[in-house]
Design a protein around this motif. Sequence first.
Motif, mmCIF file in Angstrom:
data_model
loop_
_atom_site.group_PDB
_atom_site.id
_atom_site.type_symbol
_atom_site.label_atom_id
_atom_site.label_comp_id
_atom_site.label_asym_id
_atom_site.label_seq_id
_atom_site.Cartn_x
_atom_site.Cartn_y
_atom_site.Cartn_z
ATOM 1 N N PRO A 111 0.778 -1.250 0.166
ATOM 2 C CA PRO A 111 0.055 0.022 0.099
ATOM 3 C C PRO A 111 0.955 1.226 0.212
ATOM 4 O O PRO A 111 0.438 2.276 -0.611
ATOM 5 C CB PRO A 111 -0.888 -0.203 1.283
ATOM 6 C CG PRO A 111 -0.933 -1.731 1.791
ATOM 7 C CD PRO A 111 0.689 -2.082 1.058
ATOM 8 N N VAL A 112 1.888 1.244 0.642
ATOM 9 C CA VAL A 112 2.830 2.464 0.633
ATOM 10 C C VAL A 112 3.461 2.705 -0.679
ATOM 11 O O VAL A 112 3.611 3.815 -1.101
ATOM 12 C CB VAL A 112 3.947 2.397 1.967
ATOM 13 C CG1 VAL A 112 4.855 3.584 1.705
ATOM 14 C CG2 VAL A 112 3.224 2.105 3.194
ATOM 15 N N LEU A 113 3.839 1.307 -1.316
ATOM 16 C CA LEU A 113 4.463 1.726 -2.452
ATOM 17 C C LEU A 113 3.258 2.173 -3.624
ATOM 18 O O LEU A 113 3.719 3.110 -4.395
ATOM 19 C CB LEU A 113 4.849 0.187 -3.131
ATOM 20 C CG LEU A 113 5.380 0.005 -4.520
ATOM 21 C CD1 LEU A 113 6.699 0.943 -4.767
ATOM 22 C CD2 LEU A 113 5.724 -1.244 -4.825
ATOM 23 N N GLU A 114 2.235 1.813 -3.450
ATOM 24 C CA GLU A 114 1.063 2.290 -4.379
ATOM 25 C C GLU A 114 0.877 3.790 -4.086
ATOM 26 O O GLU A 114 0.802 4.574 -5.078
ATOM 27 C CB GLU A 114 -0.147 1.389 -4.121
ATOM 28 C CG GLU A 114 -0.108 0.116 -4.682
ATOM 29 C CD GLU A 114 0.506 -0.015 -6.287
ATOM 30 O OE1 GLU A 114 -0.118 0.932 -6.958
ATOM 31 O OE2 GLU A 114 1.209 -1.027 -6.433
ATOM 32 N N LEU A 115 1.119 4.119 -3.154
ATOM 33 C CA LEU A 115 0.912 5.539 -2.609
ATOM 34 C C LEU A 115 2.012 6.359 -2.989
ATOM 35 O O LEU A 115 1.597 7.433 -3.827
ATOM 36 C CB LEU A 115 0.795 5.709 -1.190
ATOM 37 C CG LEU A 115 0.770 7.254 -0.491
ATOM 38 C CD1 LEU A 115 -0.465 7.945 -0.878
ATOM 39 C CD2 LEU A 115 0.928 7.253 0.966
ATOM 40 N N ARG A 116 3.271 5.888 -2.924
ATOM 41 C CA ARG A 116 4.421 6.477 -3.532
ATOM 42 C C ARG A 116 4.299 6.564 -4.969
ATOM 43 O O ARG A 116 4.657 7.644 -5.457
ATOM 44 C CB ARG A 116 5.614 5.980 -3.225
ATOM 45 C CG ARG A 116 5.903 5.973 -1.849
ATOM 46 C CD ARG A 116 6.519 7.194 -1.276
ATOM 47 N NE ARG A 116 6.678 7.413 0.036
ATOM 48 C CZ ARG A 116 7.685 7.067 0.956
ATOM 49 N NH1 ARG A 116 8.604 6.215 0.464
ATOM 50 N NH2 ARG A 116 7.587 7.237 2.163
ATOM 51 N N ARG A 117 3.863 5.592 -5.732
ATOM 52 C CA ARG A 117 3.859 5.821 -7.216
ATOM 53 C C ARG A 117 2.671 6.721 -7.518
ATOM 54 O O ARG A 117 2.824 7.598 -8.529
ATOM 55 C CB ARG A 117 3.341 4.324 -7.683
ATOM 56 C CG ARG A 117 4.322 3.184 -7.754
ATOM 57 C CD ARG A 117 3.926 2.000 -8.319
ATOM 58 N NE ARG A 117 4.982 1.100 -8.372
ATOM 59 C CZ ARG A 117 4.851 -0.235 -8.480
ATOM 60 N NH1 ARG A 117 3.444 -0.805 -8.406
ATOM 61 N NH2 ARG A 117 5.784 -1.047 -8.568
ATOM 62 N N THR A 118 1.668 6.798 -6.845
ATOM 63 C CA THR A 118 0.490 8.073 -7.045
ATOM 64 C C THR A 118 1.179 9.321 -6.905
ATOM 65 O O THR A 118 1.156 10.204 -7.484
ATOM 66 C CB THR A 118 -0.551 7.788 -6.304
ATOM 67 O OG1 THR A 118 -1.194 6.164 -6.372
ATOM 68 C CG2 THR A 118 -1.628 8.932 -6.392
ATOM 69 N N GLN A 119 1.902 9.445 -5.801
ATOM 70 C CA GLN A 119 2.564 10.662 -5.492
ATOM 71 C C GLN A 119 3.527 11.027 -6.595
ATOM 72 O O GLN A 119 3.645 12.021 -7.124
ATOM 73 C CB GLN A 119 3.213 10.761 -4.138
ATOM 74 C CG GLN A 119 2.609 10.647 -2.895
ATOM 75 C CD GLN A 119 3.204 10.463 -1.544
ATOM 76 O OE1 GLN A 119 4.324 9.742 -1.745
ATOM 77 N NE2 GLN A 119 2.525 10.943 -0.614
ATOM 78 N N GLU A 120 4.087 10.092 -7.198
ATOM 79 C CA GLU A 120 5.204 10.292 -8.295
ATOM 80 C C GLU A 120 4.399 10.676 -9.515
ATOM 81 O O GLU A 120 4.983 11.757 -10.013
ATOM 82 C CB GLU A 120 6.235 9.115 -8.509
ATOM 83 C CG GLU A 120 7.165 9.181 -9.766
ATOM 84 C CD GLU A 120 7.950 8.141 -9.826
ATOM 85 O OE1 GLU A 120 8.608 8.105 -10.928
ATOM 86 O OE2 GLU A 120 7.732 6.911 -9.294
#
Length: 150
Positions: free
Chosen positions: A10-19
């Motif tokens: 979930p953190v990785l998906e959030l970071r991808r969205t932020q990117e």
Amino acid sequence: MKRAAFRLQPVLELRRTQERTAALAAAEAARAAAGADRRAAEAGAAVGTIVPPGTATSGAFRASMVLARVAAEDAAAARALATASAEQAELVRAGWTAAAQRTKGLERLRERHLETVRIAEQAAEDRSVDDLVTGRSSRRTPAGEVPWTD
């Protein structure tokens, strides 16, 4: 065998969205900077085209000079805005770079996790094959016969 889940997914998906969001902001800032630069160049070119009238009254000459001054001030303001816009675009791009680095770090962790899971699955499969082969070998040997080993 159930695969171990990557807990930080979930953190990785959030970071991808932020990117992705940062990338869109960087593109918009670059577009705005390019537009401001284009407008500054146009304003600068417009100043160069102002020519005072050759045969005119002093009032018309003064009006022409005031118009040229105003155009030059507008060009200077447009150039300052273009410079500020370019600096802002650079800051936004740096934010995008930082977001990409945070995402890349989590992606490396995910890859390590997947590799560890793959190695564990391979080791479990190797053990089960070894157990299967060892079990068959001991069942095939007739009673009293010694298997050939060297």
